[in-house]
Design a protein around this motif. Structure first.
Motif, PDB file in Angstrom:
ATOM      1  N   HIS A  67      36.580   8.723  47.291  1.00  0.00           N
ATOM      2  CA  HIS A  67      36.558   7.519  48.125  1.00  0.00           C
ATOM      3  C   HIS A  67      37.267   6.360  47.439  1.00  0.00           C
ATOM      4  CE1 HIS A  67      32.706   9.453  49.943  1.00  0.00           C
ATOM      5  NE2 HIS A  67      33.820  10.018  50.392  1.00  0.00           N
ATOM      6  N   GLN A 111      41.847   4.460  53.504  1.00  0.00           N
ATOM      7  CA  GLN A 111      40.520   4.342  54.082  1.00  0.00           C
ATOM      8  C   GLN A 111      40.560   4.488  55.595  1.00  0.00           C
ATOM      9  OE1 GLN A 111      38.433   0.797  52.910  1.00  0.00           O
ATOM     10  NE2 GLN A 111      36.449   1.569  53.598  1.00  0.00           N
ATOM     11  N   PHE A 136      34.556  11.693  57.087  1.00  0.00           N
ATOM     12  CA  PHE A 136      33.573  11.590  56.005  1.00  0.00           C
ATOM     13  C   PHE A 136      32.602  12.769  56.050  1.00  0.00           C
ATOM     14  CE2 PHE A 136      34.415   6.957  55.254  1.00  0.00           C
ATOM     15  CZ  PHE A 136      34.510   7.034  53.874  1.00  0.00           C
ATOM     16  N   ALA A 181      32.326   8.047  44.411  1.00  0.00           N
ATOM     17  CA  ALA A 181      31.473   8.752  45.376  1.00  0.00           C
ATOM     18  C   ALA A 181      30.273   9.377  44.666  1.00  0.00           C
ATOM     19  CB  ALA A 181      32.285   9.831  46.099  1.00  0.00           C
TER      20      ALA A 181
END
Length: 318
Positions: A147, A159, A167, A195
């Motif tokens: 991430h 993103q 996700f 993450a």
């Protein structure tokens, strides 16, 4: 001396232009015990092996034997967006290629018996003798969660590409490979960047804690969580980038990791250690990681190398 538990030989030689034969000759020439070529795509296994075989074929005699013996392979799917979207198909491709690769290794060993098909082949392979053979898959990965958003970086992480569906799919792809590692009785090479909590959630949910947190980039509190669960922590070139103001925290972290849980890597061709930062990395440069970490731990690079080799033997059943 100076084993490297994580590099990408194909990317290093075919995409970054390093001479693979020179790299293998240098590793063999200093009697490197172990080098692990890491998978990132469902279908990259044989391509990677061909690149290494071509490079090794130009060596001669004892140097060639040493080079061929030290190289081992993992197989896994890095969480790029396309692999996440096509995760079911990608996993089937990965499993198929692992079986074919292992069967080819058995044939090279002169074994004539045909491997069991389907899931039985995975179960039959658990903890089997010869698992450490350089012609067999030694680990699943690298796989995990990323991430870190850097569109201009090597992995082009945006993103905007990661909506709720992606996700969720990223976690599913990771957990599918955790389950595969469990079925095959193999350790897992975990990629976890920005993450931590989600990574730990996936591992805890499946109660799987066997392998390496590669390119470790978290702090001491996170390290304790992984170590308490039985994970090995691997430190690479990024560790040598530590700024002077943060050196006390890095030193505390490196000294905290138990002797039987520490590994060293390059992640070549990425993250070349100081003083080569910004250049194309190579497993040959891992000695600079050993020097940095050994200094922090008040030991010598040679003693640290012996420690890492012991850990490699234990983790990979060599």
């Amino acid at each position: 001396m100076f084993s490297d538990t994580h590099f990408h030989f194909y990317n290093m030689t075919q995409e970054r232009g390093l001479d693979g034969t020179e790299v293998l000759a240098a590793l063999a020439g200093r009697d490197t015990f172990f080098g692990l070529d890491i998978g990132t795509k469902a279908d990259d296994l044989f391509l990677r092996k061909q690149a290494i075989d071509r490079a090794a074929s130009l060596l001669c005699g004892e140097l060639k034997k040493k080079a061929e013996k030290l190289i081992h392979y993992s197989a896994g799917i890095w969480p790029d967006v396309e692999s996440i979207k096509n995760r079911d198909k990608c996993l089937e491709t990965l499993k198929k290629n692992i079986l074919l690769f292992n069967e080819a290794g058995e044939q090279e060993d002169g074994e004539t018996g045909k491997q069991e098909e389907g899931e039985n082949a995975f179960n039959a392979g658990k903890k089997s003798e010869g698992r450490g053979d350089c012609r067999k898959i030694l680990a699943i990965g690298e796989c995990g969660l990323d991430h870190h958003w850097n569109p201009s970086g090597a992995d082009g992480r945006c993103q905007e590409d990661f909506d709720e569906k992606i996700f969720k799919g990223e976690k599913e792809l990771f957990m599918m490979q955790i389950e595969l590692a469990e079925k095959m009785g193999l350790p897992l090479i975990v990629h976890s960047r920005d993450a931590f909590e989600d990574t730990l959630d996936c591992l805890d949910e499946l109660d799987f804690h066997n392998g390496i947190i590669h390119c470790y980039s978290y702090g001491l509190s996170e390290a304790k969580e992984f170590l308490d669960r039985g994970w090995y922590l691997a430190f690479g070139g990024g560790t040598t980038y530590t700024k002077k103001a943060k050196m006390p925290q890095m030193t505390e972290l490196l000294r905290y990791v138990p002797e039987d849980r520490i590994l060293l890597e390059t992640d070549a061709p990425y993250l070349a250690p100081v003083p080569f930062r910004g250049q194309t990395n190579s497993p040959v440069l891992v000695e600079h990681c050993y020097s940095f970490v050994a200094s922090a731990r008040n030991t010598t690079p040679q003693d640290l190398s012996e420690t890492v080799d012991k850990n490699i033997k234990k983790l990979f059943c060599l």
